[in-house]
Design a protein around this motif. Structure first.
Motif, PDB file in Angstrom:
ATOM      1  N   ASP D 312      11.209   7.942   8.116  1.00 57.77           N
ATOM      2  CA  ASP D 312      11.272   9.395   8.248  1.00 57.77           C
ATOM      3  C   ASP D 312      11.993  10.015   7.068  1.00 57.77           C
ATOM      4  O   ASP D 312      11.561  11.018   6.504  1.00 57.77           O
ATOM      5  CB  ASP D 312      12.021   9.779   9.534  1.00 57.77           C
ATOM      6  CG  ASP D 312      11.088   9.850  10.723  1.00 57.77           C
ATOM      7  OD1 ASP D 312       9.911  10.198  10.514  1.00 57.77           O
ATOM      8  OD2 ASP D 312      11.532   9.557  11.847  1.00 57.77           O
ATOM      9  N   PHE D 313      13.095   9.381   6.720  1.00 58.42           N
ATOM     10  CA  PHE D 313      13.894   9.919   5.630  1.00 58.42           C
ATOM     11  C   PHE D 313      13.098   9.954   4.330  1.00 58.42           C
ATOM     12  O   PHE D 313      13.020  10.982   3.654  1.00 58.42           O
ATOM     13  CB  PHE D 313      15.156   9.073   5.468  1.00 58.42           C
ATOM     14  CG  PHE D 313      15.998   9.473   4.311  1.00 58.42           C
ATOM     15  CD1 PHE D 313      16.709  10.663   4.333  1.00 58.42           C
ATOM     16  CD2 PHE D 313      16.081   8.670   3.186  1.00 58.42           C
ATOM     17  CE1 PHE D 313      17.481  11.035   3.261  1.00 58.42           C
ATOM     18  CE2 PHE D 313      16.847   9.045   2.114  1.00 58.42           C
ATOM     19  CZ  PHE D 313      17.563  10.231   2.142  1.00 58.42           C
ATOM     20  N   LYS D 315       9.888   9.808   3.975  1.00 57.58           N
ATOM     21  CA  LYS D 315       8.777  10.762   4.108  1.00 57.58           C
ATOM     22  C   LYS D 315       9.267  12.166   3.769  1.00 57.58           C
ATOM     23  O   LYS D 315       8.659  12.875   2.971  1.00 57.58           O
ATOM     24  CB  LYS D 315       8.240  10.704   5.546  1.00 57.58           C
ATOM     25  CG  LYS D 315       7.039  11.564   5.818  1.00 57.58           C
ATOM     26  CD  LYS D 315       6.241  11.022   7.010  1.00 57.58           C
ATOM     27  CE  LYS D 315       6.497  11.813   8.288  1.00 57.58           C
ATOM     28  NZ  LYS D 315       5.904  11.187   9.476  1.00 57.58           N
ATOM     29  N   GLY D 316      10.390  12.560   4.377  1.00 58.06           N
ATOM     30  CA  GLY D 316      10.942  13.884   4.112  1.00 58.06           C
ATOM     31  C   GLY D 316      11.312  14.061   2.654  1.00 58.06           C
ATOM     32  O   GLY D 316      10.962  15.057   2.022  1.00 58.06           O
TER      33      GLY D 316
END
Ligand SMILES: Nc1ncnc2c1ncn2[C@@H]1O[C@H](COP(=O)(O)OP(=O)(O)OP(=O)(O)O)[C@@H](O)[C@H]1O
Ligand SMILES: Nc1ncnc2c1ncn2[C@@H]1O[C@H](COP(=O)(O)OP(=O)(O)OP(=O)(O)O)[C@@H](O)[C@H]1O
Ligand SMILES: [Mg+2]
Ligand SMILES: [Mg+2]
Lengths: 322, 338, 503, 338
Positions: D312-313, D315-316
């Motif tokens: 997630d990190f 990706k962000g």
């Protein structure tokens, strides 16, 4: 010890963990167990994380096959989506075990934390504490496999004990679950102030119910029974005057270790049995207080049944360090 | 130059509030104990956190923006406050200040991305959302934070949630009845009034509305558009982090959670606010009413033992009906895109 | 001569390869109205934007009084006393706020204090509104105002600033003669107080009325400066165009078949019914004050609104289009006023803007043929003399007048039965106006044409017949031969007078 | 009149694609087996459903709207198809047709709410989302649908997912290697090309872009704005329901918990599309690339054994960096609000 093939050269052994669920303490603890046991064996562990995408999870099994792993652990998922994928893996000559998902395959051992037993232990304690007639609130969200299995036990217990009157059923998986459940439980408690037992067979639910009971100032009148445990749960159960009386749990880390050990036995040509069941332990508030248990590590030390399950432990099997 | 009869005007203006009154009357007769101060306070408490987040998102809506990162900011603050107290063993004050600072910084970064880097707001805040969702889990490898947890270096965390901190979420103030009103409700009311005052009655609020309506014209009239936009995102971030602090105080632990539901519920509240008093634009009063409305609905349904999925359904249905009523009648659609 | 309020020297500005300002040297003295003239795309608005802090110059200096002046933002320019009314009316107002907030927007922006003092705001706003003759409740939303009122709001705000330099970029583009006159009086009052005024316009009547000196601009350079009284108006036009202006000489042709017949139309409650006929090979101009109902008549003919009563026929058959689409299919085209709101598709290039209503004609099985639409766009760019680099230019990179030409081109690209043009000359320079007018007349043979213009000059330049509209009804009809201008003016103003009494 | 040097133009235009190429090169060297046709197909398959939803949302973005209900439409289709086959014991064809019809009807209702009732799009589709999330669970009281489940009247469901239906999600076509390309990938490619053709090359697409840029102008130029807006929402609803059908075919079960992340991931893909080829506006090609980009990122990270939260990190972070790069360079920000 004398290691059977292929563990005489464990660096060459590659296994994969294909996960359906990953967010939350249970899954992190499970993963740590898997990692610990894999490390003890010295095998190469790869982790595939489908983040609750069942279709992706099936693909990940194929990916693991393509990667040429020797064994696969399937962690959770849906029967329908995993069945074929698991069969493909077996057909490719890969050893597979499945945790908490029925992949409907005689060649694949099923590792289980018996959800029915979990619910049964908790409810037996509830009946012991409150007698077999009480007014109950029940937290349940259908459609989640372990919750559905726990529900079966609850339905059965209600049938066997006609004195148990369920006046409210609620539940939600809206995030943060504890907060949303707390809101619901508050409403339920104000509509049914006569509830004296809350059965919340998932610790996130139990947390939420406890918050609501505290906020409603009803801690001395309501008892909460649940399933699963974590360090935070231990803290919460041990708060002075806590309404959370007991929970039944298997140690997720132990389940993780058992999963790897069962897979290792298959790889070594041994049979762990088709149903590998990790027995749950009942943990009561009194026990935590008496033994002064503050966290999961201490729970493991002071309640040996919780720290280690004597399941799938052939003589050659190295165990993780403690 | 209003057109049409005053009757329709009244319907537009008070239709939503009338709907809410009807809802209260309905639940009052159907569910025992719904019409008690206890229940009222509880409804307020249940919407306090969403409401605070929604007020923040309102500020960004006013300048024509949108903040998708509020849910993630709130859960980050939840984790951060727990980490500060449990792992670093710092005081409640430190925890709260650090969280608010974190929220403000996230807002600042969002704002800078949007005004300086010209990244569209939905995109910038969506990226920020993913980033925070990941980031907040890295220090604990995705585990919840609570006293006694084993840290990655094998130590046991000895810090704990201080009493002062827990009071934020749990303390109750005497009001009519003893121990009736939780602090979080007071925070909600104070913040709602504060945001309302700021947006409606101050120069800055007026300029922010001007920016949302026509940023180019506002800029040419000498408004520092960039600064106000950044300010709006900082308000949003700070309020979201405060919401997260209240959440932490209520839960008493640092639970890993995605903020998706927080996000959707707050956005719903802020958008419902468009329909209140026929505003057809983001406004603090409407947002507060919107949050309250959802709270009343859920409280009433839960008290009537409706399963969670019917709650979602009713929430959606009432929302749609209320909106159709307001917007179809007023017939202008307001600032459309929210 | 007064001392120079502002002095520009060697100002350069380019957008990419397009060199817009190529060395501007100019003085704008205090206490005088300096009129800046220039063809569409000459760079007038760009110059204004440099002065008010929207763009920064690539080269050159500006001295305000005796200090260098290079505002980095509009607020800096405002604080230094340089106040601007922009050409694009929508750049001047904030539609979702009330009139009071709009009138005081700049005061709010650089003001002190935290809370609004609402009563005082309202009082101040009322006074500001009164000064420009804005007769509306300051509590109204600007979104509900007409374009003219919006323009007045933007002007009123600028006037109230007590500026050192006041820049007005085509401030009368949506105003009627009456409102314009009030504006001129205000400008003169400010001038007499020693304010330097830079006034940009394409309307000769404005220029004649106001100018103390005239600066002509051509292709990004100053091409003429006229200060000696009497001012040499034709010289200034020559300097801005680089050649003589072509004269219009209307020879009223014999009209052809009747195309549109309007009978006993009542536009709104209380308006007198009226009739009119439009024929092939004839151009009709409808003139009248702002708010006299011109656009409403256009909307009725184009199917956007229904009249209260009365009938319209097209080629003998009843004409009651249910939508714009239906009207277009019947051959009735409307080029609407307020191009940025009603016509310009900002994300599209010139080609796509022109082909917009007729994509069907440029496509086979729904697939658009780029070649076909490009061809049409090239043809129309040539026909109307749109100043641009090519048909692929983004529409917003064009100057205002050239955008307007593209919008007219859109509706002249295909043959129509009735062409309605609502204020087609908004922001168009004199030469281009003649060119467009010429084109409209040249192609009028096979259709009826109705042009709605508030400016009588424009009507005289283009029409065979002129109708005067007032109070949502036609009050006079004149053949454009040896016309009695004062009679027309009388009809327009008479009506206004009765209206004023009525109020 | 493009401004600035051609170098920046190139950076704007191809920056994002270059970033993607870099990513592929990076993972190719770092992760074994990343650069194989198998892995490529896997990436495509993993983004097929999100991609299809994202293409639908792109259509609504083009007309200046936004569809928050797509995730809920997809899961409703998932449940509906399962219900039709398992409980009603109908054929695969019936199931698919009913689902598509459902999606189209939801889109129609969304569209009508927005154009006729003048409800702002975010609001209308948010309400629809809640409504569907509730509605889809009512027939089975929130339980998943699978063969052998007990119905509310006590009967046991005897129907099952037909083979034909399951093929939609599972069948693989020979292409280079035998059994390589899943049908869902083919659907994705066909739909992407179709939507692209429709939006870029047909006059309908052209008019939809005109509506998104200036609806008033488009309307005065004879475009039936309402009809095209409704069409856009119907495209979105239909594609989302088709995505749901594919999901059902892959799962082989009506699982209520699936599809949580569909909305955010598709929106992310559609918004990332803004940055591709310097479009600064919604476009089908960009959307497809955006979906692919996220797929590549996640696949690469998984192959490198990164835990889910770092995914997630990253990706962000990559999203933010890519966007800053594109928008800051092009300096115009495009149609900002998505
Ligand atoms: N933002 C911009 N980007 C690119 N080119 C621009 C931009 N603004 C203006 N231009 C170009 O600069 C030139 C001058 O435009 P400007 O608006 O200053 O003309 P103008 O003299 O005000 O014309 P008009 O009388 O039509 O208003 C035109 O060729 C226009 O295309
Ligand atoms: N949408 C509307 N709502 C309320 N009043 C309107 C609206 N449109 C027009 N009017 C009013 O109707 C009157 C006539 O407007 P119309 O636009 O037809 O006048 P016009 O003569 O064409 O003026 P203009 O020169 O501005 O085009 C004006 O007084 C205007 O205020
Ligand atoms: Mg200009
Ligand atoms: Mg008009």
């Amino acid at each position: 010890a004398d290691m059977p093939k292929p563990f005489d050269n464990p660096g060459k052994v590659k296994i994969a963990l294909v996960r359906y669920l990953s967010t939350g303490d249970f899954f992190e603890a499970y993963l740590s167990g898997v990692q610990a046991q894999a490390k003890a064996l010295g095998v190469d562990l790869r982790i595939f994380d489908s983040r609750q995408d069942a279709a992706l999870q099936a693909d990940m099994v194929d990916q693991a096959i393509a990667l040429g792993v020797d064994g696969i652990i399937i962690q959770h998922g849906l029967t329908e989506s995993m069945k074929n994928a698991a069969q493909r893996a077996v057909a490719a000559g890969i050893k597979v075990v499945a945790f908490d998902v029925d992949v409907d395959n005689p060649k694949i051992p099923q590792i289980e934390q018996s959800d029915r037993d979990l619910a049964r232990l908790a409810l037996e304690q509830a009946i012991k504490d409150n007698g077999n007639s009480f007014t109950a609130g029940y937290v349940y969200v259908p459609g989640i496999a372990p919750l559905d299995r726990r529900n079966e036990t609850w339905v059965q217990v209600k049938k066997d004990n006609p004195g148990i009157k369920q006046v409210a059923e609620f539940g939600t998986l809206d995030n943060p679950i504890a907060n949303s459940v707390a809101n619901q439980a508050r409403s339920v408690l104000s509509a049914h102030p006569n509830i004296n037992v809350m059965f919340a067979p998932y610790d996130e639910f139990a947390k939420g119910v406890k918050i609501a009971v505290d906020e409603a100032g009803m801690s001395d009148r309501v008892s909460i029974y649940s399933a699963d445990i974590s360090t935070a749960d231990i803290q919460s159960m041990r708060e002075p005057g806590s309404a959370w009386k007991a929970t039944a749990a298997t140690n997720p880390a132990v389940v993780g270790e058992v999963s790897v050990r069962s897979l290792a036995m298959l790889l070594a040509g041994q049979d762990p049995g088709h149903n590998v069941i990790v027995p749950p332990t009942l943990i009561t508030q009194k026990m935590l207080n008496d033994l002064d248990i503050k966290n999961m590590a201490e729970l493991g030390k002071k309640v040996p049944a919780f720290a280690h399950a004597d399941v799938s432990v052939p003589a050659w099997m190295p165990l993780p360090q403690r | 130059m209003t057109q049409g009869s005053t009757l329709i005007d009244i319907a537009i203006k008070y239709g939503f509030l009338a709907l809410m009154a009807g809802l209260i009357a309905f639940f009052g007769t159907m569910a025992d104990g719904f019409l008690t101060p206890f229940s009222a306070v509880f409804i307020l408490q249940s919407v306090a956190i969403t409401g605070i987040l929604a007020l923040g998102v309102t500020a960004t809506l006013v300048v024509g923006g949108f903040d998708l990162s509020i849910g993630a900011v709130a859960t980050s603050a939840l984790m951060l406050s727990a980490y500060v107290m449990v792992v670093w063993e710092q005081s409640a004050v430190t925890a709260v200040l650090l969280c608010l600072a974190m929220g403000a910084v996230v807002g600042l970064v969002n704002g800078l991305l949007i005004v300086k880097m010209k990244v569209p707001d939905l995109l910038a805040t969506l990226g920020m959302m993913f980033l925070l969702v990941g980031l907040q889990r890295i220090p604990t490898q995705g585990r919840s934070i609570s006293t006694g947890m084993t840290l990655s270096d094998g130590d046991v965390a000895k810090g704990h949630f201080s009493e002062t901190f827990l009071m934020l979420g749990r303390h109750r103030v005497d009001f009519f009845a003893p121990n009736l009103v939780p602090l979080s409700v007071i925070f909600l009311v104070v913040i709602a009034v504060g945001v309302w005052l700021f947006l409606e009655l101050t120069r800055h609020g007026r300029l922010m509305y001007a920016i949302g309506s026509n940023a180019q014209a506002a800029s040419l009239a000498g408004t520092n558009v960039d600064r106000y936009k950044i300010l709006a995102y900082m308000i949003s971030g700070t309020l979201a982090s405060f919401g997260g602090v209240l959440l932490a105080a209520r839960l008493g632990r640092g639970d890993v959670a995605s903020g998706n539901n927080l996000l959707l519920d707050s956005v719903a509240a802020a958008l419902i606010g468009f329909a209140v008093l026929g505003a057809s634009k983001p406004n603090a009063f409407g947002t507060a009413v919107g949050a309250l409305f959802v709270g009343i609905l859920l409280q009433g349904l839960t008290m009537m033992n409706a399963p969670y999925y019917t709650q979602d359904f009713v929430k959606g249905a009432v929302l749609v009906v209320a909106l159709v009523f307001t917007f179809a009648l007023s017939g202008r659609g307001g600032r459309g895109r929210g | 001569m007064e001392k120079a309020a502002i002095r520009l020297s060697g100002l350069h500005k380019a957008f990419g390869r397009n060199k817009v300002l190529r060395g501007i040297d100019l003085e704008i003295p205090a206490g005088q109205v300096t009129v800046l003239m220039g063809a569409n795309g000459a760079g007038k608005s760009t110059l204004v934007k440099v002065l008010c802090g929207v763009h920064s110059a690539d080269e050159g200096t500006v001295m305000l009084g005796d200090r260098p002046f290079a505002p980095a933002s509009p607020s800096e320019a405002l604080r230094a006393g340089v106040v601007t009314v922009h050409q694009n009316i929508n750049d001047g107002v904030v539609p979702d706020l009330d009139v009071a907030s709009n009138l005081l927007l700049d005061t709010l922006a650089d003001g002190a204090g935290f809370f609004l003092r609402r009563r005082r705001m309202r009082d101040e706003a009322r006074q500001i509104a009164l000064r420009v003759g804005l007769k509306i409740d300051v509590g109204h939303q600007v979104a509900d105002l007409t374009l003219a009122d919006r323009q007045l709001v933007a002007i009123a705000r600028a006037m109230a600033r007590d500026p050192q330099l006041l820049i007005l970029d085509e401030p009368t583009s949506s105003l009627s003669a009456l409102e314009a006159e009030r504006l001129f009086a205000l400008i003169e009052r400010l001038r007499d107080r020693g304010v330097a005024v830079l006034y940009i316009s394409h309307r000769m009547s404005d220029i004649r009325r106001l100018a103390d000196r005239i600066v002509s601009m051509r292709d990004g350079r100053i091409s003429g400066l006229f200060e000696e009284k009497p001012l040499d108006y034709s010289g200034s036009v020559r300097a801005m165009l680089g050649h003589e202006i072509t004269e219009v000489d209307i020879a009223v042709p014999t009209p052809g078949r009747t195309v549109v017949e309007v009978s006993d139309l009542v536009l709104r409650q209380g308006a007198r019914p009226f009739s009119l006929t439009a024929r092939e090979n004839e151009v009709i101009a409808v003139t009248g004050l702002v708010g006299s109902g011109k656009s409403e008549l256009a909307s009725v003919l184009f199917g956007l609104e229904r009249p209260l009563s009365g009938a319209v026929t097209l080629d003998g058959k009843p004409h009651r289009p249910a939508s714009a689409r239906a009207a277009i299919e019947a051959g009735v085209f409307l080029c609407p006023k307020d191009r940025l709101v009603n016509a310009v598709v900002a994300d599209f290039d010139i080609t796509r803007n022109i082909s917009l209503p007729f994509t069907r004609r440029h496509s086979r099985m729904s697939f658009v043929s780029r070649r076909s639409e490009r061809g049409a766009a090239r043809r129309m760019i040539d026909t109307l003399g749109v100043v641009c680099q090519g048909p692929g230019d983004g529409i917003l990179t064009l100057s205002g007048g050239n955008q307007q030409k593209v919008m007219v081109a859109r509706w002249m690209a295909e043959a129509s039965r009735l062409l309605i043009l609502d204020e087609p000359f908004q922001g168009v320079d004199i030469q281009a106006r003649r060119d467009i007018g010429h084109k409209i007349r040249e192609t009028a043979g096979s259709r009826a044409t109705i042009v709605f213009v508030a400016e009588l000059d424009e009507a005289l330049e283009i029409a065979d017949r002129i109708f005067v509209m007032s109070e949502h009804s036609i009050v006079g009809e004149h053949r454009n031969e040896n016309i009695d201008v004062s009679a027309i003016m009388a009809e327009v103003v008479d009506a206004a007078a009765t209206r004023a009494e009525g109020n």
